[in-house]
Design a protein around this motif. Structure first.
Motif, PDB file in Angstrom:
ATOM      1  N   ALA A 122     -44.913  46.198  -1.328  1.00  0.00           N
ATOM      2  CA  ALA A 122     -45.485  46.774  -0.106  1.00  0.00           C
ATOM      3  C   ALA A 122     -45.556  45.732   0.999  1.00  0.00           C
ATOM      4  O   ALA A 122     -45.224  46.010   2.164  1.00  0.00           O
ATOM      5  CB  ALA A 122     -46.875  47.344  -0.397  1.00  0.00           C
ATOM      6  N   ALA A 123     -45.969  44.521   0.645  1.00  0.00           N
ATOM      7  CA  ALA A 123     -46.055  43.449   1.641  1.00  0.00           C
ATOM      8  C   ALA A 123     -44.668  43.065   2.163  1.00  0.00           C
ATOM      9  O   ALA A 123     -44.480  42.811   3.352  1.00  0.00           O
ATOM     10  CB  ALA A 123     -46.752  42.236   1.033  1.00  0.00           C
ATOM     11  N   SER A 124     -43.667  43.037   1.258  1.00  0.00           N
ATOM     12  CA  SER A 124     -42.308  42.672   1.686  1.00  0.00           C
ATOM     13  C   SER A 124     -41.747  43.723   2.634  1.00  0.00           C
ATOM     14  O   SER A 124     -41.040  43.391   3.585  1.00  0.00           O
ATOM     15  CB  SER A 124     -41.395  42.486   0.477  1.00  0.00           C
ATOM     16  N   ARG A 125     -42.077  45.013   2.384  1.00  0.00           N
ATOM     17  CA  ARG A 125     -41.601  46.085   3.275  1.00  0.00           C
ATOM     18  C   ARG A 125     -42.126  45.874   4.700  1.00  0.00           C
ATOM     19  O   ARG A 125     -41.423  46.151   5.670  1.00  0.00           O
ATOM     20  CB  ARG A 125     -42.042  47.446   2.746  1.00  0.00           C
ATOM     21  N   GLU A 129     -39.609  45.552   7.794  1.00  0.00           N
ATOM     22  CA  GLU A 129     -39.658  46.445   8.952  1.00  0.00           C
ATOM     23  C   GLU A 129     -39.743  45.656  10.249  1.00  0.00           C
ATOM     24  O   GLU A 129     -39.153  46.030  11.261  1.00  0.00           O
ATOM     25  CB  GLU A 129     -40.869  47.376   8.824  1.00  0.00           C
ATOM     26  N   GLN A 130     -40.452  44.545  10.205  1.00  0.00           N
ATOM     27  CA  GLN A 130     -40.626  43.712  11.395  1.00  0.00           C
ATOM     28  C   GLN A 130     -39.297  43.157  11.891  1.00  0.00           C
ATOM     29  O   GLN A 130     -39.104  42.948  13.088  1.00  0.00           O
ATOM     30  CB  GLN A 130     -41.594  42.566  11.070  1.00  0.00           C
ATOM     31  N   VAL A 131     -38.349  42.907  10.966  1.00  0.00           N
ATOM     32  CA  VAL A 131     -37.045  42.357  11.364  1.00  0.00           C
ATOM     33  C   VAL A 131     -35.939  43.414  11.329  1.00  0.00           C
ATOM     34  O   VAL A 131     -34.765  43.100  11.481  1.00  0.00           O
ATOM     35  CB  VAL A 131     -36.652  41.149  10.485  1.00  0.00           C
ATOM     36  N   GLY A 132     -36.326  44.672  11.100  1.00  0.00           N
ATOM     37  CA  GLY A 132     -35.339  45.752  11.128  1.00  0.00           C
ATOM     38  C   GLY A 132     -34.417  45.788   9.929  1.00  0.00           C
ATOM     39  O   GLY A 132     -33.274  46.245  10.032  1.00  0.00           O
ATOM     40  N   LEU A 133     -34.890  45.326   8.767  1.00  0.00           N
ATOM     41  CA  LEU A 133     -34.067  45.314   7.560  1.00  0.00           C
ATOM     42  C   LEU A 133     -34.373  46.561   6.740  1.00  0.00           C
ATOM     43  O   LEU A 133     -35.389  46.630   6.043  1.00  0.00           O
ATOM     44  CB  LEU A 133     -34.343  44.047   6.749  1.00  0.00           C
ATOM     45  N   LYS A 134     -33.511  47.558   6.831  1.00  0.00           N
ATOM     46  CA  LYS A 134     -33.760  48.853   6.203  1.00  0.00           C
ATOM     47  C   LYS A 134     -33.059  48.945   4.851  1.00  0.00           C
ATOM     48  O   LYS A 134     -32.050  49.626   4.685  1.00  0.00           O
ATOM     49  CB  LYS A 134     -33.288  49.969   7.131  1.00  0.00           C
ATOM     50  N   THR A 139     -33.494  45.139  -3.862  1.00  0.00           N
ATOM     51  CA  THR A 139     -32.070  44.816  -3.808  1.00  0.00           C
ATOM     52  C   THR A 139     -31.832  43.321  -4.031  1.00  0.00           C
ATOM     53  O   THR A 139     -32.451  42.493  -3.352  1.00  0.00           O
ATOM     54  CB  THR A 139     -31.473  45.218  -2.443  1.00  0.00           C
ATOM     55  N   PRO A 140     -30.940  42.924  -4.935  1.00  0.00           N
ATOM     56  CA  PRO A 140     -30.628  41.489  -5.103  1.00  0.00           C
ATOM     57  C   PRO A 140     -29.993  40.925  -3.836  1.00  0.00           C
ATOM     58  O   PRO A 140     -29.151  41.582  -3.203  1.00  0.00           O
ATOM     59  CB  PRO A 140     -29.631  41.474  -6.267  1.00  0.00           C
ATOM     60  N   GLY A 147     -25.423  38.657   7.668  1.00  0.00           N
ATOM     61  CA  GLY A 147     -26.416  39.054   8.659  1.00  0.00           C
ATOM     62  C   GLY A 147     -27.707  39.515   8.021  1.00  0.00           C
ATOM     63  O   GLY A 147     -28.806  39.201   8.506  1.00  0.00           O
ATOM     64  N   GLU A 148     -27.616  40.251   6.917  1.00  0.00           N
ATOM     65  CA  GLU A 148     -28.809  40.713   6.215  1.00  0.00           C
ATOM     66  C   GLU A 148     -29.558  39.543   5.572  1.00  0.00           C
ATOM     67  O   GLU A 148     -30.803  39.532   5.557  1.00  0.00           O
ATOM     68  CB  GLU A 148     -28.412  41.750   5.164  1.00  0.00           C
TER      69      GLU A 148
END
Length: 507
Positions: A122-125, A129-134, A139-140, A147-148
């Motif tokens: 939950a904390a990582s999400r 979200e703050q950096v736009g990583l959807k 995921t490994p 870029g990701e």
């Protein structure tokens, strides 16, 4: 009133026999993106290692958020909110995104030695979200694009409550879209109160994203300027200490006979690729990330298997027709390849300058399996002088050289093979503007001597500035073929995105 977040005053650092920083100053304001410029070896990395506690300064003072601080290690720097994202990512590829974000900071999610995974995810999400990583935080990292991975590094920095973020060559391996996204995130971070020190050799980027710029040269502070009050020519002159009249000093070549013909090369990454190269010519190969440029170079050089035929005509070995099964075959027929990743594929970093220069041609200086060290030393001095490699001597380890000088060592080891065809894959990536010009001048000298050069570059201005002809690739296919006079950025992008195909007239 704009407040100073960071002030580094009179920073001096000495290593045995060398003063690498001499009374250097740097100030960064709150909510500012501040560019740090200088040639390789100017002292940028050393200054940042002092700021982040990796090195200790010999003299000087550091003020952070209005108080004098003594940063004794990276952990203390992170506790202050000073975080550095290195050019080579510090990620564990087979751990998940979430695990990488909190690696070393799992304590808040741990009870009696057991991690509360739902809380960590939950904390990582939140940071993703703050950096736009959807993506799924499970995921490994090994499955992510460059870029990701960059966004994971930023998320990791934000999890450490970064107030000052140091970014070293963050766009070096990004596509244009990934770069635009990164810039949007940087602007968003600034609005949230984060300041950024931005290190890049891509001068055009500074005018897109930065507020001020500080220039270092030979370990000394030169100037700090507002970005709107300067231009590329002035910054280059400040960096190198002289006027550089041409960023791309291209000669008017007079190509002669065709020395390489590639016909219908295909494999999992390539689809029916054909092109040719003449003696005394620079042929550029461009395209967006993932277009197949490096895969084509590797297939031509015998590193990867491919269907199709190539024909090489060289004075050393006559005419070869078929496919190279191994790089040694390519080398024997007059080919050499400067790979895109010099640290992983081009050099043995713990080895000396001399050992690296000598590697591909040991047979030329050995008798009955015994290397003649005197001849090896003579060859080394020749290339140190010819390529102006800045080194304390032949025995200096390559890992301690600047990026530009490491690249010169890679050039030198391949030039000693006496090639007639030189494949250059991103030859100026991570190289400062002064060393770039030296590489361009070397390319001019080689083509004037009859070498054919294949230039692969993500820098479109470099590609246009240094090539006689340019092939554009999209999804493993050739979609455009231009002369230097015909190509424009618009035509290039149309072909690079699969929108149109273009064939140069009369070629």
């Amino acid at each position: 009133m704009t407040l100073e977040l960071l002030e580094m005053q009179g920073i001096t650092k000495e290593f045995p026999g060398a003063k690498v920083l001499d009374n250097v100053n740097l100030s960064v304001r709150e909510r500012e993106i501040h560019a740090l410029l200088g040639e390789n070896g100017a002292g940028k990395s050393t200054l940042m290692k002092i700021l982040t506690g990796i090195y200790q300064m010999n003299d000087g003072r550091i003020f952070y958020q209005g108080k004098e601080v003594h940063v004794k290690g990276p952990k203390q720097a992170e506790e202050l909110g000073i975080v550095m994202i290195h050019q080579e990512f510090n990620l564990v590829p087979y751990l998940s995104i979430a695990e990488n974000i909190f690696l070393g900071s799992e304590a808040p999610f741990t009870k009696l030695g057991v991690i509360n995974w739902s809380s960590l995810l939950a904390a990582s999400r939140k940071y993703m979200e703050q950096v736009g990583l959807k993506l799924n935080p499970k995921t490994p990292v090994a499955q992510l694009s460059v870029g990701e991975k960059q966004l994971v590094e930023i998320a990791k920095a934000l999890s450490k409550k970064a107030k000052l973020l140091v970014m070293d060559e963050p766009t070096a391996a990004l596509t244009e879209k990934e770069k635009e996204k990164l810039f949007e995130i940087m602007q968003s971070l600034v609005q949230q109160g984060v300041s950024i020190i931005y290190i890049s050799h891509r001068m055009e980027e500074l005018f897109q994203i930065c507020h001020r710029v500080t220039v270092l040269r030979d370990g000394k502070y030169i100037a700090t300027l507002k970005i709107e009050d300067t231009n590329i020519d002035e910054l280059v002159a400040l960096m190198v200490g002289r006027q550089v009249t041409e960023r791309f000093p291209k000669m008017n070549n007079h190509p002669s006979e065709v020395i390489l013909e590639v016909e219908n090369f295909s494999n999992s990454a390539l689809h029916d690729v054909s092109f040719h190269l003449r003696a005394g010519e620079v042929v550029g190969i461009g395209g967006l990330m993932g277009a197949g440029r490096t895969e084509l170079a590797r297939a031509v050089f015998g590193l990867d298997a491919a269907q199709g035929q190539l024909k090489v005509t060289s004075p050393q070995a006559g005419t070869f027709q078929g496919r190279f099964r191994h790089p040694s075959e390519a080398i024997n027929h007059g080919l050499a390849m400067v790979t895109e990743d010099r640290k992983e594929q081009g050099l043995i970093l713990p080895f000396s300058v001399q050992s690296n220069l000598a590697l591909p041609t040991l047979h030329k200086r050995s008798k009955l399996g015994v290397i003649e060290r005197s001849k090896e030393a003579e060859m080394t001095q020749k290339y140190i002088k010819l390529l102006r490699i800045k080194t304390s001597g032949p025995s200096q380890t390559v890992k301690s050289l600047s990026g530009g000088n490491q690249q010169k060592v890679v050039f030198g080891k391949w030039l000693e093979t006496m090639p007639k065809i030189l494949i250059l894959d991103e030859p100026t990536r991570g190289v400062d503007v002064g060393a770039k010009v030296e590489i361009y001048e070397l390319m001019n000298r080689l083509t004037s001597e009859g070498l054919g050069i294949i230039l692969i570059s993500s820098d479109l201005q470099e590609l246009i500035g240094m090539s006689d002809r340019i092939y554009v690739m999209y999804e493993g296919k050739i979609t455009g073929h231009f002369t230097r006079e015909e190509i424009t950025e618009e035509k290039f992008m149309l072909c690079a995105t699969g929108g149109v195909q273009w064939e140069a007239q009369g070629l």
